[in-house]
Enzyme design. Structure first.
Site, short mmCIF file in Angstrom:
data_model
loop_
_atom_site.label_atom_id
_atom_site.label_comp_id
_atom_site.label_asym_id
_atom_site.label_seq_id
_atom_site.Cartn_x
_atom_site.Cartn_y
_atom_site.Cartn_z
N LYS A 1 -9.46 5.48 6.22
CA LYS A 1 -7.66 5.04 5.16
C LYS A 1 -8.25 3.81 4.38
CE LYS A 1 -4.46 6.43 8.74
NZ LYS A 1 -3.80 5.94 10.25
N GLU B 1 0.35 -3.04 5.07
CA GLU B 1 -0.97 -2.48 4.54
C GLU B 1 -1.05 -1.49 6.17
OE1 GLU B 1 -3.61 -0.51 3.65
OE2 GLU B 1 -4.46 -1.18 2.13
N ASP B 2 -1.71 -0.33 6.18
CA ASP B 2 -1.67 0.72 7.37
C ASP B 2 -3.48 0.77 7.97
OD1 ASP B 2 -2.55 2.41 5.60
OD2 ASP B 2 -2.18 4.36 6.54
N THR C 1 1.10 10.06 3.93
CA THR C 1 0.69 10.51 2.83
C THR C 1 -0.80 10.67 3.95
OG1 THR C 1 0.69 8.84 1.30
CG2 THR C 1 1.24 11.37 0.73
N SER D 1 -2.11 0.22 -4.57
CA SER D 1 -2.79 2.42 -4.25
C SER D 1 -3.66 2.31 -4.44
CB SER D 1 -2.08 2.91 -4.20
OG SER D 1 -2.24 4.69 -3.38
N ALA D 2 -4.82 2.96 -3.42
CA ALA D 2 -6.17 3.39 -3.58
C ALA D 2 -5.93 5.20 -4.26
CB ALA D 2 -7.30 2.83 -2.89
N LYS E 1 -11.13 -1.00 -1.79
CA LYS E 1 -10.62 -2.31 -0.47
C LYS E 1 -12.19 -1.50 0.58
CE LYS E 1 -5.86 -0.91 -1.04
NZ LYS E 1 -4.46 -0.42 -0.64
N ASP F 1 0.92 -1.22 -0.17
CA ASP F 1 -0.10 0.31 0.13
C ASP F 1 0.90 0.96 -0.04
OD1 ASP F 1 -1.93 1.39 0.47
OD2 ASP F 1 -1.65 1.84 2.83
N LEU F 2 0.85 2.21 -0.38
CA LEU F 2 1.17 3.63 -0.87
C LEU F 2 0.91 4.38 1.06
CD1 LEU F 2 3.64 5.21 -1.92
CD2 LEU F 2 1.22 6.09 -3.25
N ASP F 3 -0.02 5.32 1.20
CA ASP F 3 -0.29 6.13 1.34
C ASP F 3 -0.18 5.35 3.55
OD1 ASP F 3 -0.81 7.91 0.65
OD2 ASP F 3 -2.62 7.44 -0.09
P1 B16 Z 1 -6.97 9.73 -4.03
P2 B16 Z 1 -3.88 4.16 0.01
C1 B16 Z 1 -5.83 5.53 0.02
O1 B16 Z 1 -4.19 5.47 -0.03
C2 B16 Z 1 -5.74 6.44 0.60
O2 B16 Z 1 -5.38 5.94 2.25
C3 B16 Z 1 -7.25 7.39 0.85
O3 B16 Z 1 -7.02 8.03 2.41
C4 B16 Z 1 -7.22 7.55 0.00
O4 B16 Z 1 -8.76 8.33 0.28
C5 B16 Z 1 -7.51 7.50 -1.25
O5 B16 Z 1 -5.69 6.27 -1.42
C6 B16 Z 1 -8.13 7.85 -2.13
O6 B16 Z 1 -6.48 8.45 -2.83
O7 B16 Z 1 -7.45 10.82 -3.33
O8 B16 Z 1 -5.64 10.25 -3.63
O9 B16 Z 1 -7.28 9.02 -4.72
O10 B16 Z 1 -3.44 3.84 0.66
O11 B16 Z 1 -4.35 2.98 -0.54
O12 B16 Z 1 -2.58 3.99 -0.70
MG MG Z 2 -2.47 3.21 3.52
#
Ligand code: B16
Ligand code: MG
Length: 219
Positions: free
Chosen positions: A44, A170-171, A16, A115-116, A146, A8-10
């Protein structure tokens, strides 16, 4: 045998997750909605629009806005978020992550990103770690958020590795659930209480080494 690690990224590679929190909090305050870190755990890993829906529901405003107005609110949050990530540098990698990526490469373990975030490519570029990834799933092409396993299964498919040979990191609660639904081994990073469903938990990324991952995977 461990063949791939899908990140996962964020909140895992870089903090982030904190920027998303700050950006959503600002938007929520403008709407007269207050939310805390405990509620933020539920956002998240969740897509932008779904996150907005959850915040509006929290404030009892679920039916107040048209779709076009919701798009505008989500854009506003994203503009704020983009300002926050524009200043990122390789110094913003979380502890141990660069060493881990190098170790995985050395051990011939494939590396994927699930990452989402539609900003994932920008963040990876700012962190200058694109070269380590064998595949990066395009969040814009994933239909199910997710905890649905789609994004992790897509990563495994693109890597041509069977899910049973993959570890997901994942976090987020939703992310851990997605990894497990994909039939992969789930490593949670962060709060033990929030991530209790994970197969293995570390408190910080500094604990994540190749040895730790392999040992947990084979346990
Ligand atoms: P964006 P991850 C997710 O990234 C975040 O955890 C989540 O907080 C965020 O709303 C989602 O990406 C969408 O991000 O608005 O930049 O498209 O944790 O899956 O890396
Ligand atoms: Mg995350």
């Amino acid at each position: 045998e461990l063949k791939a690690v899908i990140f996962d990224l964020d909140g895992v590679i870089t903090d982030t997750a904190e920027y998303h929190f700050i950006a959503w909090k600002q938007l929520a305050e403008e709407l007269g909605i207050t939310f805390d870190r405990a509620f933020n755990e539920q956002l998240k890993g969740v897509s932008r629009m779904e996150s907005l829906e959850r915040i509006l529901a929290l404030g009892g405003q679920a039916d107040r806005y048209t779709m076009a107005e919701k798009e505008a609110l989500a854009d506003k949050k994203n503009e704020h978020y983009k300002q926050l990530i524009a200043r990122m540098t390789p110094d913003d990698l979380l502890p141990g992550i660069l060493d881990l990526l190098r170790e995985l490469k050395r051990e011939n373990v494939k590396i994927g990103l699930a990452s989402a975030s539609k900003n994932a490519f920008t963040v990876i570029e700012r962190l200058q770690i694109g070269e380590y990834f064998d595949t990066i799933v395009d969040a814009a092409k994933v239909k199910n958020s997710k905890p649905h396993p789609e994004i992790f299964l897509t990563a495994a498919k693109q890597l041509q590795v069977d899910p049973s040979a993959c570890v997901g990191v994942e976090d987020a609660q939703a992310g851990v659930a997605a990894i497990q639904a994909a039939n992969m081994f789930a490593i949670g990073v962060g709060d033990e209480e929030a991530l209790k469903e994970a197969d293995y938990i570390v408190q910080t990324t500094a604990e994540l080494t190749y040895d730790v991952i392999v040992r947990a995977f084979h346990r």
